[in-house]
Design a protein around this motif. Structure first.
Motif, PDB file in Angstrom:
ATOM      1  N   GLY A 128     -11.036  -7.308   4.505  1.00 46.45           N
ATOM      2  CA  GLY A 128     -10.021  -8.226   3.972  1.00 46.45           C
ATOM      3  C   GLY A 128      -8.798  -7.190   3.106  1.00 46.45           C
ATOM      4  O   GLY A 128      -7.883  -7.740   3.047  1.00 46.45           O
ATOM      5  N   ALA A 129      -9.077  -5.935   3.344  1.00 49.32           N
ATOM      6  CA  ALA A 129      -7.935  -4.996   2.397  1.00 49.32           C
ATOM      7  C   ALA A 129      -7.256  -4.242   3.687  1.00 49.32           C
ATOM      8  O   ALA A 129      -8.075  -3.520   4.317  1.00 49.32           O
ATOM      9  N   TRP A 130      -6.006  -4.068   3.626  1.00 42.71           N
ATOM     10  CA  TRP A 130      -5.384  -3.090   4.566  1.00 42.71           C
ATOM     11  C   TRP A 130      -5.106  -1.767   3.811  1.00 42.71           C
ATOM     12  O   TRP A 130      -4.672  -1.652   2.506  1.00 42.71           O
ATOM     13  N   LYS A 131      -5.474  -0.633   4.352  1.00 45.89           N
ATOM     14  CA  LYS A 131      -5.455   0.717   3.744  1.00 45.89           C
ATOM     15  C   LYS A 131      -5.340   1.513   4.881  1.00 45.89           C
ATOM     16  O   LYS A 131      -5.412   1.446   5.957  1.00 45.89           O
ATOM     17  N   ILE A 132      -4.845   2.942   4.652  1.00 48.32           N
ATOM     18  CA  ILE A 132      -4.751   3.746   5.563  1.00 48.32           C
ATOM     19  C   ILE A 132      -5.870   4.650   5.978  1.00 48.32           C
ATOM     20  O   ILE A 132      -6.823   4.787   5.194  1.00 48.32           O
ATOM     21  N   ALA A 133      -6.053   4.559   7.311  1.00 45.51           N
ATOM     22  CA  ALA A 133      -7.287   5.095   7.893  1.00 45.51           C
ATOM     23  C   ALA A 133      -6.957   6.543   8.356  1.00 45.51           C
ATOM     24  O   ALA A 133      -7.687   7.311   8.268  1.00 45.51           O
TER      25      ALA A 133
ATOM     26  N   ALA B 202      -4.943   7.013  -4.452  1.00 45.82           N
ATOM     27  CA  ALA B 202      -6.117   7.105  -3.766  1.00 45.82           C
ATOM     28  C   ALA B 202      -6.500   6.002  -3.196  1.00 45.82           C
ATOM     29  O   ALA B 202      -6.988   5.594  -2.169  1.00 45.82           O
ATOM     30  N   SER B 203      -6.010   4.673  -3.862  1.00 41.41           N
ATOM     31  CA  SER B 203      -6.447   3.401  -3.453  1.00 41.41           C
ATOM     32  C   SER B 203      -5.718   3.099  -2.305  1.00 41.41           C
ATOM     33  O   SER B 203      -6.010   1.842  -1.642  1.00 41.41           O
ATOM     34  N   ALA B 204      -4.649   4.004  -1.989  1.00 39.64           N
ATOM     35  CA  ALA B 204      -3.933   3.606  -0.468  1.00 39.64           C
ATOM     36  C   ALA B 204      -4.800   3.985   0.645  1.00 39.64           C
ATOM     37  O   ALA B 204      -4.375   3.497   1.720  1.00 39.64           O
ATOM     38  N   TYR B 205      -5.744   4.753   0.598  1.00 42.79           N
ATOM     39  CA  TYR B 205      -6.520   5.077   1.443  1.00 42.79           C
ATOM     40  C   TYR B 205      -8.227   4.436   1.697  1.00 42.79           C
ATOM     41  O   TYR B 205      -8.663   4.396   0.704  1.00 42.79           O
ATOM     42  N   HIS B 206      -8.555   4.273   2.830  1.00 41.83           N
ATOM     43  CA  HIS B 206      -9.958   4.098   2.940  1.00 41.83           C
ATOM     44  C   HIS B 206     -10.712   5.197   2.351  1.00 41.83           C
ATOM     45  O   HIS B 206     -10.045   6.291   2.565  1.00 41.83           O
ATOM     46  N   GLU B 207     -11.990   5.025   2.293  1.00 43.81           N
ATOM     47  CA  GLU B 207     -12.742   6.031   1.694  1.00 43.81           C
ATOM     48  C   GLU B 207     -12.920   7.270   2.757  1.00 43.81           C
ATOM     49  O   GLU B 207     -12.818   8.682   2.421  1.00 43.81           O
TER      50      GLU B 207
ATOM     51  N   VAL C   1      -0.278  21.863   6.893  1.00 40.39           N
ATOM     52  CA  VAL C   1      -0.802  22.943   6.077  1.00 40.39           C
ATOM     53  C   VAL C   1      -2.165  22.521   5.384  1.00 40.39           C
ATOM     54  O   VAL C   1      -2.766  23.421   5.079  1.00 40.39           O
ATOM     55  N   ILE C   2      -2.216  21.242   5.209  1.00 40.35           N
ATOM     56  CA  ILE C   2      -3.434  20.478   4.550  1.00 40.35           C
ATOM     57  C   ILE C   2      -3.904  19.433   5.456  1.00 40.35           C
ATOM     58  O   ILE C   2      -3.160  18.564   5.930  1.00 40.35           O
ATOM     59  N   ARG C   3      -5.215  19.752   5.913  1.00 39.69           N
ATOM     60  CA  ARG C   3      -5.811  18.626   6.668  1.00 39.69           C
ATOM     61  C   ARG C   3      -7.061  18.303   6.159  1.00 39.69           C
ATOM     62  O   ARG C   3      -7.817  19.231   6.037  1.00 39.69           O
ATOM     63  N   GLY C   4      -7.625  16.894   6.230  1.00 35.01           N
ATOM     64  CA  GLY C   4      -8.839  16.573   5.925  1.00 35.01           C
ATOM     65  C   GLY C   4      -8.988  15.401   5.139  1.00 35.01           C
ATOM     66  O   GLY C   4      -8.218  14.375   5.463  1.00 35.01           O
ATOM     67  N   ASN C   5     -10.179  14.636   4.466  1.00 37.14           N
ATOM     68  CA  ASN C   5     -10.275  13.748   3.923  1.00 37.14           C
ATOM     69  C   ASN C   5      -9.139  13.428   2.852  1.00 37.14           C
ATOM     70  O   ASN C   5      -8.672  14.326   1.976  1.00 37.14           O
TER      71      ASN C   5
ATOM     72  N   VAL D 123       0.820  -1.364   0.097  1.00 33.17           N
ATOM     73  CA  VAL D 123      -0.031  -0.017   0.135  1.00 33.17           C
ATOM     74  C   VAL D 123       0.802   1.319  -0.015  1.00 33.17           C
ATOM     75  O   VAL D 123       0.506   2.270  -0.692  1.00 33.17           O
ATOM     76  N   LEU D 124       1.812   1.255   0.700  1.00 30.73           N
ATOM     77  CA  LEU D 124       2.801   2.479   0.737  1.00 30.73           C
ATOM     78  C   LEU D 124       3.358   2.617  -0.357  1.00 30.73           C
ATOM     79  O   LEU D 124       3.566   3.828  -0.940  1.00 30.73           O
ATOM     80  N   GLN D 125       3.981   1.540  -1.050  1.00 33.44           N
ATOM     81  CA  GLN D 125       4.477   1.637  -2.612  1.00 33.44           C
ATOM     82  C   GLN D 125       3.616   2.047  -3.427  1.00 33.44           C
ATOM     83  O   GLN D 125       3.795   2.955  -4.162  1.00 33.44           O
TER      84      GLN D 125
END
Length: 176
Positions: A121-126, A33-38, A46-50, A16-18
């Motif tokens: 079943g999928a690891w992603k960044i939360a 974007a596929s590295a992150y959960h929705e 300086v940037i925070r959010g979804n 996922v990191l790669q």
């Protein structure tokens, strides 16, 4: 969690990191974007959010402001607890640009401090917190075209040669 599940989970988290870095460097919004959960949250100070909103904002900036980028990952520490994992990854990002007739390389070294979650079943960044340890901007004395003469060119989109071999599975898989 048994040892095999732990090893497989660590492998998936590293992938996922790669994928995130490759997506940014190839200006592939969908891949990054596929590295992150929705519902993932990304905090860069300086940037925070979804996180998906961040990807939609940053890819055009990388395309328009820089001639090239290279995101590299270094040591990664992963601690897994069931379907959650704490992950710290050292990273360096290189951004090449020309402005006012001067060519520059901007270097950023820091860490991604992530909470990964396994969902369906999928690891992603939360959740992601990006920490900057140092940065450096240098002028480039040599014309990059001269330095790169004779080498195979990289592309910053899906025409890049890497898309001829990746992904290896699914409907978009290349025929080797």
């Amino acid at each position: 969690m048994d040892q095999l599940d732990t090893l497989w989970s660590e492998r998936e988290i590293r992938a996922v990191l790669q994928r995130y870095c490759r997506g940014l460097d190839r200006l592939d919004e969908e891949l990054a974007a596929s590295a992150y959960h929705e519902d993932a949250h990304d905090d860069r100070g300086v940037i925070r959010g979804n996180a998906h909103d961040f990807i939609k904002q940053i890819v055009p900036v990388l395309r328009d402001a820089y001639t090239g980028t290279l995101h590299t990952l270094h040591g990664t520490t992963i601690e897994i607890d069931g379907d959650a994992a704490g992950v710290e990854t050292y990273c360096t990002a290189y951004h090449y640009r020309e402005s006012d007739g001067t060519k520059r390389v901007e270097q950023y070294a820091g860490r991604y401090v992530d909470r990964f979650e396994r969902r369906d079943g999928a690891w992603k960044i939360a959740r992601r917190l990006v920490l900057i340890d140092w940065s450096l901007v240098q002028e480039v004395p040599l014309d990059p075209a001269e330095a790169q003469a004779g080498f195979n060119p990289s592309r910053r989109d899906r025409s890049d040669a890497s898309y001829q071999v990746l992904p290896l599975q699914g409907p978009d898989a290349p025929t080797l």
